[in-house]
Structure formats: structure tokens, C-alpha cells
Design a protein around this motif. Sequence first.
Motif, short mmCIF file in Angstrom:
data_model
loop_
_atom_site.label_atom_id
_atom_site.label_comp_id
_atom_site.label_asym_id
_atom_site.label_seq_id
_atom_site.Cartn_x
_atom_site.Cartn_y
_atom_site.Cartn_z
N ALA A 1 28.46 32.84 9.55
CA ALA A 1 27.17 33.49 9.63
C ALA A 1 27.15 34.83 8.98
N GLU B 1 27.18 34.69 5.10
CA GLU B 1 26.04 34.28 4.35
C GLU B 1 24.99 35.54 4.17
N LEU B 2 25.14 36.48 5.03
CA LEU B 2 24.12 37.90 5.05
C LEU B 2 24.82 38.70 3.95
N LEU C 1 24.87 43.05 16.82
CA LEU C 1 24.63 41.52 17.14
C LEU C 1 26.00 40.67 16.87
N GLN D 1 23.56 24.60 16.56
CA GLN D 1 23.67 24.98 15.30
C GLN D 1 24.91 25.43 14.85
N ASP D 2 25.58 26.07 15.45
CA ASP D 2 27.06 26.38 15.16
C ASP D 2 28.01 25.39 15.32
#
Lengths: 726, 324
Positions: free
Chosen positions: A288, A291-292, A306, A318-319
Motif C-alpha cells: 500500500a 503504491e503511494l 495512518l 482487500q489486503d
Amino acid sequence: MDSKDQALIAFSLTGKRTAAHVEPIKDQGLKPALFARYRNLSELRYDYPVVLLPTGYESLSKRVDRAIEVGATGGDPARVRKHAYQIEKGVRRLLASGQKGSLSKLWATAASQVKAKAEEGFDDSAKRVGQALRPDGELLDCSPDVARTLFSHAWSVAQDKKAAAYRDRAERLLLRLKDILKADLVSSVAGRTPENLAQGFGSSQTDMFDFAAMSNLLVRTTPETTLSESRRKRIEWLVSVLEYQRFFQSDRASGAAPYSFEFETCHKALKAYQERAAEAIELAKALAMAELEAYGDYRESVHDALFAGYGARGLDAQDLKVFPDYYVFERADRLDGNETEAVLQALASGVPIKVIVQVDDLWDPTSLGDGMLGLSSKTRRLAHSAMSLGDVFVFQSPASHLVATEPALSKGMSSTNGGLFLVYSGTGGVTEGVPPYLVAAAAAESRAFPVFSYDPTEGSELADRFDVAANPQADSGWPAHTVSFEGPNMQRLEEPGAFTLVDFAAMDGRLSDHFSTVPTDSGCLAPVPEFLDKTFAVVPDSVPSIPMVDEQNRFVRVIADDWVIRETKRCQGWWRNLQEWGGISNSYADRAIKAERQHWEAKLAEAKQSATPSASAAPAAVVESAPEPVAAEAAPAAVVEEKPSDDPYIETERCTTCNECTLLNNQMFGYNENKQAYIKDPDAGTFRQLVEAAEGCQVGIIHPGKPRNPKEPGLEELIERAKPFA
Amino acid sequence: MSAAPTECLLRLYDEHHELEDYQKGVTRWCPGCGDNAILTAVQRLCRTENLDPVKTVFVSGIGCSSRLPHYMNTYGFHGIHGRALPIAEGVKMSRPELTVFVNMGDGDCCSIGAAHWVHAIRYNMDLTVMLHDNQIYGLTKKQASPTSPIGLKSNTTPKGAYLEALNPLTVSLGVTNVSFVAQVVDWIPEVLYDVLHAAFLHKGLSFVRILQRCPEWLPNMLDPWVQDPTRVKLLYHEDGIKVSPSVAKVYTTTEEHDPSNMNRAREIASEVDPVPVGILYRNDDVPCYEDLRRDPTLRTPQFVKGGLEAEFDKFTIWPEGEEH
């Protein structure tokens, strides 16, 4: 009732044979009459054998049919089809004789054996169809281990897809992350040392350059902005996690072998899942964050906090869908209380696990402990419990139907939810001379082991989630069949009937005491479905009977005792439940429809009674006037004319941002949030400036209004000049 | 929650951008120049679509209009004359996730860059292309461009231009795979914005010709159309642009035109007076070149090196006896 019938009814009620014409069936080699045509499966085209493909599996027959379509395009389709079917039969015989191998290998072997008897063009047919059979795969007959192999293969296919998806994603992210680090190095002082510059140049002709001088020059032009220390560390950590994870095979593995996800028991699978949880969270978090980070969207001020708590409450679906599923293959006879509990615990806790339970025997010892057998309820209880969890994929099928149900099975294997797969192999009973395929098929046919799937991803309602359509004649209580046989005068006779649990039980040698053969002309025989529907005041006037055949395919009448009928009724009840869940003859819906119909009929009757000719009964007047036409939204709308104002104003929406007025007086004229001009302060300048701005505005949208300062010099002339812009 | 966690996090903390976030520097265009209106419309468009400045690229060629990337606080590429489109196509091909705008002048696009223009339309890559058409080379002080009207006196045509002007609309509409063609004028900012917005939303190459005034070299040339709103014909349609009451009040000459009608689009494209303004043609079904040619292979250093080595090997003379 004559004495002969009395003996039949006595057997039916007690299981005791009181007359010579009620004979035991033990050791007679009887089989259900429906099987008479299926003595040698290798001569028939049916679902098996199957070909294991990279994307799943498919029946040989279907694959050959498709290959014939392709191969026949080269001409002479009739000849190609004929030869292909001959070779296919040869392949079946090879498998039946115990040979194993890939489709291409067995196809070639079969072709070489058939070839001696073949006609002209045989080689061409074999080659054309053989080429169209690609891709190749292992051939598998309906052996006792077929379910284990098929489930394992379907699971592997799903995991291969996941692994490929992970590799693609990780490679893409790693490339980007490393590019960021590389770009930073290249533009840094460290990256512009003479050594680094020389290394970047290549291996030849380096003596032509003075890298020290080049470095000296380039270091002076090093960009001021480089990666922050925190970002560099974060990217390096992401690279490290993505490269050295152990959930997928990787070229960059640190030496530690990738994790295995196949387990013998759910206990072991759960333990492994718990031990790997921290690493899984780390990898999910890294994906995650990467991706950012890779696309420049990571903002430390927001995302640091976060991600600090990422996965603290476990990973969500989802993970988890990124990770491989855990796989457990269990045998029902080894499922004790503890392991059953572990299965349900694993399914209930959201672990991405696929549990396969193979049932070999559908008859269990009863709680009486006297050697009596009863229709097993173990898988039923397991399926019920799993479905009650709500989000677990539940699938049940005998091995015979695994080809027909392949889409559902593959979907379940690819599902992100946990999954329970129940399969009946057809190998556990005493069914001498009947291949496991037929025993398994009979289990589905008799409703002893129905086919169904419960897919929680299909919708929010049971009607969407639960499916029994793959069962034979799913709309019926029992599948109807007509048995043809030769009569006493060598005439063809036909007898409609149904395949029920009585037929299935009669196949098993351990239950032979519950059955007897009787003369075919006995008068009180009733087909099982008819018998089940009957109610008897005191003494039954008929006995349940099924048609069977002996080893010479001779027609035999067999009757069943009361125990078999009791088990059949239990089976019928369970099947009825499944039908209702699958939306077939749903009793709630039937009741609602019935009530609605009664209500409607009552209202209709009431209306008829009270109906009298009146104005109110006349048909409603037809509206003759057409509705008002609605103006097209796109069409220009009319606008009410505005009155000229004494105050200066600008038609701001028409301003072209040309800067004319703002350059003249940026206190008087300003730009709004759309960078279009308006009168910011009419008193911040003169009337002259307003008039000059109006004259200079190329689109003529500035209106000077009336002078605000009567003492301003030259007003008379200015008012004249302002008139065109009123 | 159906979106992936990363997507959720992005949306949760989506940054909102103001007009000022897209502004940079003070424009060096002349007061009254139509480029100012285009710049404002583009900045408004970026704000409306909340485009991430670091994922937005403006590519230009050479000329007054090509200074536009300097005034956008995004990435920009002030390219070379006539080559804005190939550069933009390269950016889009290698970084398809970026939003790419192209700004060209009439000389830039229709003269030296004409070949690139035609083929860019045929390739139909997802670009928003603005042709700033002031009908003159302004930066080099008044030379005739391909769109200069016949008879226009300039430093290169002192006796007046000999040829009829090239019509960028009819040319664009004649190219295979054309998917979006529109015309606007810089002096109706609302329509300029609406058309650019529609062009941005279109998937494929959207070609927008913007008739703009050059107050320095052709100060009065467009006055007849600027000062007489009836000489501007607004094209409206429910699948095109919609005309607001305030614009309808001024511009009363209109035509309902379906942008899927190519034949009518070509007729309208040939009209000069009144000047048509709006979307002439749109076809959402034309495939984009970058989608047709998208190669899932990652361009890793090893992959690139392997490809280069293979190419070099074709021309390598190997020493005798050495294997290759």
C-alpha cells in the motif's frame, strides 16, 4: 391379500424373510437396472478422463470435440471426426489398462495402435486433431484419488494467478522505487564522484576522459533538492520488504525458502497463519505504501500516522486477496471433534483458507452401536455450519460431477473468502464391480450426496447465493427414468420410475440384508416414490420395489425393508430443504402467492357483487391534449433584459482576462476567483479611468455608469464618451 | 468498502487545488492578447478537475502561445518549433497516467508542424490539443502564417498574402481516426472554458482551434466578429455544449448540431461568417494508439540493455573465430 404378498409385506415391515420366494440378494451381484447400459465405461464418451490444463481442467470428450472442429477446417470433416473418435476410444482404453501420461503422449500411443486397422488419411486426421488439442496436460481418469488431484490442481491454478499478479505488481513498484533512488544518487554529490562517472561511462575508451575534472564541474551544478533522509529510508525499507518476502517465489529471496501453504490439517494451517501474521501485515503495508510512494502520492504529514497502525486489527479482505490461500485436504473419516472444530474456526476467523473434505463412505455406524449403518450426516452438519457463517464459500459435489461443476469449483478456489469443499469419491462402500464414477454419480442421482454451491459473493439474498441447478432433474423430488427390459414373451417392456436412495443403498453389499428379490409378477409392488407418498391406516397394502439387474443383465425385482424407507425419507427431507434454499418450490413464496391470490379473488368477487352500471364504472376519459413540450436543456434560454445601472459594472462572465483594465488601475479593477475582472472599488480611481477602460476593453463589457465625483474635471466630455457603454 | 486500501487513502486525503495553485509568474503577453483568456480557461479547467499539478504536463512548441507552460505551475516542456505533438506523444506513451495538454500556434502547428499534426490526429492519443490561432507569426513580429487570410499584408507578404488561408478544421476532419474537433473564440470565455472542458473529458486526441486576437500586429482583424455577436454561431446539443442564459442573451445566432454527424461537421467547418463556435465532431469509439500499443513488459534495465545489445549485435563485426 394372498399369502405370497403377506410374506413380502412382512419383510418390508420387519426385514425377516418368511417365505422361499423372498430371497436374499447377497452375492447375487445385483446392480440398479439403470446401470445395465454402463458396464464398460471405457467404451463410452462421458466426463472422464479429464485433461489438466494450465487454466483448469476439461473433459477429454469436450476437448476432442473442439479439436475436431479446428482440425476439420482442413477438409474432409467426416473422415477427421471418425478417426479422432477412434483414437479417443484408444486413449480411454489405455487409461483403463493402467497407463498414465500426458494427452499428447497417450494420443500418439493410441494413434499408433489404431493405425494398423485404419484407413487412408488416418495419419493426417491424427495429426490435425492432435495439434488442435494443445495446450497439453496430464490425463486423469476417475480413479479413487481423482478428487484430491483435481482440487489440488484447481487450487494451484488460482495460486499461480495470484503469484503472477503479485510479481507483476511488485516488479512494477520495485522498478519505480529503484528509479527514484537511482535518480537521487545520480544527481547527488556521491553520484558524481570520478569513480561513479567512470563506471557510468562504460568499459572502453575511459582514458580519453578526465573524470576528476568532470566530477569537479558536475558537483558544482548538483541540484539543491534531493530526497529527504526519511523518504530515502522509507523507500529502501519498501524495496527490502518487497524483495525479501516469503509468501511468493522470488528471484531475490534472501536464502530462506518461500512458505508452503499446503497443510494436512486445519490445526497446522491455523498455526502457520498466526505465525506469519506479522510478516503478512508488513507486506500488505509495504504494498500500500509503495503504491503511494511510487507515484509521488505519499505525504508524510498524513500517511505516516495512518500506516503506523496498519493491520493492527488484522488485514481486511482487500489486503488478504493478494496473499496465497491456505490449502487443507481432509478425509471425513479422520475428522474428529477437535479437527472439525478447527475447520470451522479457520473458516469463521476470516483466514484465507480452502478446506477440502473428501467423503469415501456415505454410510456411518449409527449411535445404536449394534453394527447398524445410517446415511452419514457428518458432511451435512459441516456444510450447514459453514453456510451459517455467511461469508464462506461452500461447495459440494461427488467426484463424478467435478467436470460439470468446474466453473463453480474454480470460482470458489479463486474467491477471496474462505471455502469449504465437500466431495464424495464413491470408493468407500462395498460396491463390487461398479466403478467409483458410477457410485459417485448414483449418490448425486439418488440425492444421497446432492450437488450445491453457496457463494456469498453472488449477492445479498439466499436465492442468489445458493445453487442446486447442477443436480440431475433439480426441479424434481427424485430424478425420473424409464427402464426398458425384455418381457416373458421376448417383447420390449418399459417401466417408468425414479432413482432414489433405495437404489443407491441396494448397491452396497453391507446393506444387502435390507433387500430381497421377489418374483417379478408379485402383485403388491409399488415404485418407491409412489410408496413414499402413501399413507396406510394399519397394514400396508404394498411394498417398495426397485428394478435391478444381475450379472447377466437379467431383470430382477427387489424390495426394501422399513429401515431403508426411513433413511430414504430423511434423505428426501434434506433434499427438499436444499431445493427450497435454491429457490425451487419455495414454500414461503408459494404461501405468499396463495394468500395474494385468495386476497385478489376475494376482492374481485366483492367488486362483482357491488358492481352496478354508473358513471364511475365508465372508462376514464382519454387525455387528448399532448403534454407541454419540454424545451431542450441544451437550447439557449431566454433572458430578461436588465436595466442600465448608474453604478459602474463589468459583465464579468464575458471577461477574457486580457489585463487591459487591471493594468490601468489594479485598485479599481480586480480579478475574481475565476480570474475574470470586476469593479473592485469604484472610488479607487476616476471616472476618466472607467471610461478609458471601457474604451480599451476589446469585448466591450465595461460599463462606466454615472460619474461619482461631480467635481472631476472634464466630466461633460467623459459622459459623452461613456454613452456607447451605458 | 470496495476500493483498495491505497485508493481509499488517496481519496480520503485528496488535496483540493485552488486557481492559484496552477498559476506561476506574470504573463509576458501583450495586454489584450487572447493567450491570457486561454491561460485562464485552462487554469479553471485544472481547478475544476482538481488535476494534480505534479501529474499534469503542458507541452508547447515555439511562438507566443508556446510560452503558456511557463505560466502553469505544473510540469511543462517548452519544445522546439513544430514538434510539440511528438514530444507530447512521447510523454503520454511512456507515462500514460499523466494528463497531457498541448499548446501550439498557427505557424507552429499548421506550417512546420503540419506533418506531426496530421499524424497525431490519426494516432488519436489521449491529448488535449489547443491551436492558438491568431493568424500571424507574432513573436517574430508579423509574418504571414498558413492561416493568414488572403490579402493580409505582413513583413513577408508586403503586397498581401497570395493564398487562401488553410482551414485547420477541415484538415483535421479529413484525417483518418479523427475523434474530436472543436472551434472557439477567445472572447467568449464561458464557451471557451466549456469546450476545453469537453475536450479534456474526451478520451483521445481532442483538437480545439481557438481563434484569438493579436492586439499588437492585427489589432482590428477580428473586430467585425468581436463587436457583432450575430456573426458568431453557437453550436449547441445535448451531446455537445449547452449555452447559458447569459451567453444566449448576447449571442443569438445558434444551431443545434449533433457532434456525431460528420457530414454536417464538415459543412460547418467550412463556414467562415458567421464563425462557428462549439464542438463540431466527437467520436468516443476511436481507439487510442497508446492503448493499442501498450506493452505490459516492464522496461527494466536488464530488458532495455538486452534490447540494445540485440540491436547492436546486428551491426557488430565479430573477430574471426569468436562466437556471437
